[in-house]
Design an enzyme around this catalytic site. Structure first.
Site, PDB file in Angstrom:
ATOM      1  CE  LYS A 194      31.293  -6.030 -10.479  1.00  0.00           C
ATOM      2  NZ  LYS A 194      31.232  -4.601 -10.810  1.00  0.00           N
ATOM      3  NE  ARG A 204      32.395  -2.826  -3.838  1.00  0.00           N
ATOM      4  CZ  ARG A 204      31.668  -3.870  -3.468  1.00  0.00           C
ATOM      5  NH1 ARG A 204      31.301  -4.012  -2.207  1.00  0.00           N
ATOM      6  NH2 ARG A 204      31.290  -4.756  -4.365  1.00  0.00           N
ATOM      7  CD  GLU A 232      24.156 -13.010 -15.536  1.00  0.00           C
ATOM      8  OE1 GLU A 232      24.191 -12.319 -16.568  1.00  0.00           O
ATOM      9  OE2 GLU A 232      23.417 -12.742 -14.578  1.00  0.00           O
ATOM     10  CE  LYS A 247      35.239  -6.428 -10.963  1.00  0.00           C
ATOM     11  NZ  LYS A 247      34.336  -5.337 -11.015  1.00  0.00           N
ATOM     12  CB  SER A 273      41.059  -3.588  -6.025  1.00  0.00           C
ATOM     13  OG  SER A 273      39.818  -4.044  -5.517  1.00  0.00           O
TER      14      SER A 273
HETATM   15  C1  PBG Z   1      31.902  -0.935 -10.633  1.00  0.00           C
HETATM   16  C2  PBG Z   1      33.112  -1.796 -10.550  1.00  0.00           C
HETATM   17  C3  PBG Z   1      33.702  -2.411  -9.446  1.00  0.00           C
HETATM   18  C4  PBG Z   1      34.890  -2.984  -9.895  1.00  0.00           C
HETATM   19  C5  PBG Z   1      34.966  -2.743 -11.257  1.00  0.00           C
HETATM   20  N1  PBG Z   1      33.850  -2.020 -11.650  1.00  0.00           N
HETATM   21  C6  PBG Z   1      33.311  -2.423  -8.021  1.00  0.00           C
HETATM   22  C7  PBG Z   1      32.101  -3.110  -7.574  1.00  0.00           C
HETATM   23  O1  PBG Z   1      31.377  -3.775  -8.320  1.00  0.00           O
HETATM   24  O2  PBG Z   1      31.805  -2.939  -6.376  1.00  0.00           O
HETATM   25  C8  PBG Z   1      35.913  -3.697  -9.066  1.00  0.00           C
HETATM   26  C9  PBG Z   1      37.295  -3.722  -9.623  1.00  0.00           C
HETATM   27  C10 PBG Z   1      38.344  -4.093  -8.648  1.00  0.00           C
HETATM   28  O3  PBG Z   1      38.072  -4.504  -7.502  1.00  0.00           O
HETATM   29  O4  PBG Z   1      39.522  -3.980  -9.019  1.00  0.00           O
HETATM   30  N2  PBG Z   1      30.698  -1.581 -10.435  1.00  0.00           N
END
Ligand code: PBG
Length: 322
Positions: A194, A204, A232, A247, A273
């Site tokens: 990630k 967010r 990782e 991701k 997102s």
């Molecule tokens: C929680 C999380 C996030 C996302 C998934 N789980 C946000 C972040 O790490 O700030 C993002 C998913 C998306 O942008 O669609 N930690």
């Protein structure tokens, strides 16, 4: 004999193209993310993610039923609690929003694999993914909180937990806690790779989880790094993950491609997102063909090597594919 090589022979008709196509997108590959809110009295539109909602428990059950109808097999849940505090206590509360939502989905017998996002950032008042000491995000001290959250989700009916916090050692900690509580059969989809990405902005907003100060670069990965992705992913395989997630997706197809060569577990892409918002915004202007761009983007993730894709377009795409 002709001297010209003729690849166009395999493209001549639609039937031939269908016959020789190398990659296929199917409803089975798609996982629909849903936001469920403990403060919403009715479904709330998310302005930066047109078409997505902060659901109530009732509207979530309806949307999940529609998702199952479309042919997809799994959903992932994100919770917006009514209360936030420094330790994120609403994350592992039996009466927390995810726990209530899981029980409602179980009671409605919605035929879907239920996945839950495990992180503290939606539940802490400071919006960070772990416990704090001043402005430092504590690693080992956060593991118990994450493990307790995973156990509480399993207890409420989750089939898989998906830790997205990026603390070191969390897969091991969660696996051990699940096993200790008799949840040996509940799996872990690890957000192993990630990146600290600007593509999470709209999420967010949706989850009201933007950090109150600082950023996530002390635990999420540097977008510049490739070798680190292998490390990782390998660590999380060793710690007991059942699937490995990368991701964001579209800007990291090279990483997916490389990991496919070495990871035998299911590989998952999260089309996040910001990817969704960019397509929706351009399509709303009439600048791109929305359906074609969505399908091409998802196909590229499959071609890069993933088995599964988390995408906000999942239900809609599954309906297109029917
Ligand atoms: C929680 C999380 C996030 C996302 C998934 N789980 C946000 C972040 O790490 O700030 C993002 C998913 C998306 O942008 O669609 N930690």
């Amino acid at each position: 004999m002709s001297l010209i090589e003729r690849p166009r022979r395999l493209r001549r008709t639609a039937l031939i193209r269908d016959l020789v196509r190398e990659t296929h997108l199917s409803a089975d590959d798609l996982i629909q993310p849903f936001f469920v809110s403990q403060t919403a009295n009715e479904p709330e539109a998310i302005s930066s993610m047109p078409g997505q909602m902060r659901h109530t428990v009732a509207s979530l059950v309806e949307a999940a039923q529609a998702a199952a109808q479309s042919g997809i097999k799994a959903i992932i849940l994100f919770g917006i609690p009514h209360e936030k505090d420094p330790e994120g206590h609403s994350a592992d509360d039996d009466k927390g929003i995810i726990q209530i939502a899981l029980k409602a989905l179980k009671a409605a017998k919605v035929p879907l694999v239920l996945i839950t996002d495990v992180c503290l950032c939606e539940y802490t008042d400071h919006g960070h993914c772990g416990l704090l000491d001043g402005e430092e995000i504590l690693n080992d001290e956060s593991l118990d909180r994450l493990a307790a959250t995973a156990v509480s989700h399993a207890n409420a009916g989750a089939d898989f937990v998906a830790p997205s916090d990026m603390m070191d050692g969390r897969i091991h900690a969660i696996r051990e806690a699940l096993d200790d509580e008799g949840f040996e059969q509940i799996g872990i989809i690890s957000y192993a790779v990630k990146y600290a990405s600007a593509f999470y902005g709209p999420f967010r907003d949706a989850a009201e989880s933007a950090p109150a100060f600082g950023d996530r670069r002390s635990h999420q990965m540097d977008p510049a790094n490739r070798r680190e992705a292998h490390r990782e992913a390998q660590l999380d395989v060793e710690e007991g993950a059942d699937a490995i997630l990368v991701k964001p997706a579209l800007a990291y197809l090279d990483i997916i491609r490389e990991l496919r060569e070495e990871i035998e577990l299911p590989l998952v892409a999260y089309s996040v997102s910001g990817e969704y918002a960019m397509i929706e915004a351009a399509a709303a202007q009439g600048w791109i063909d929305r359906q074609a761009v969505v399908l091409e983007s998802l196909l590229s993730m499959k071609r890069a090597g993933v088995d599964l894709i988390m995408t906000y377009h999942a239900t809609e795409v599954a309906n297109w594919l029917r």
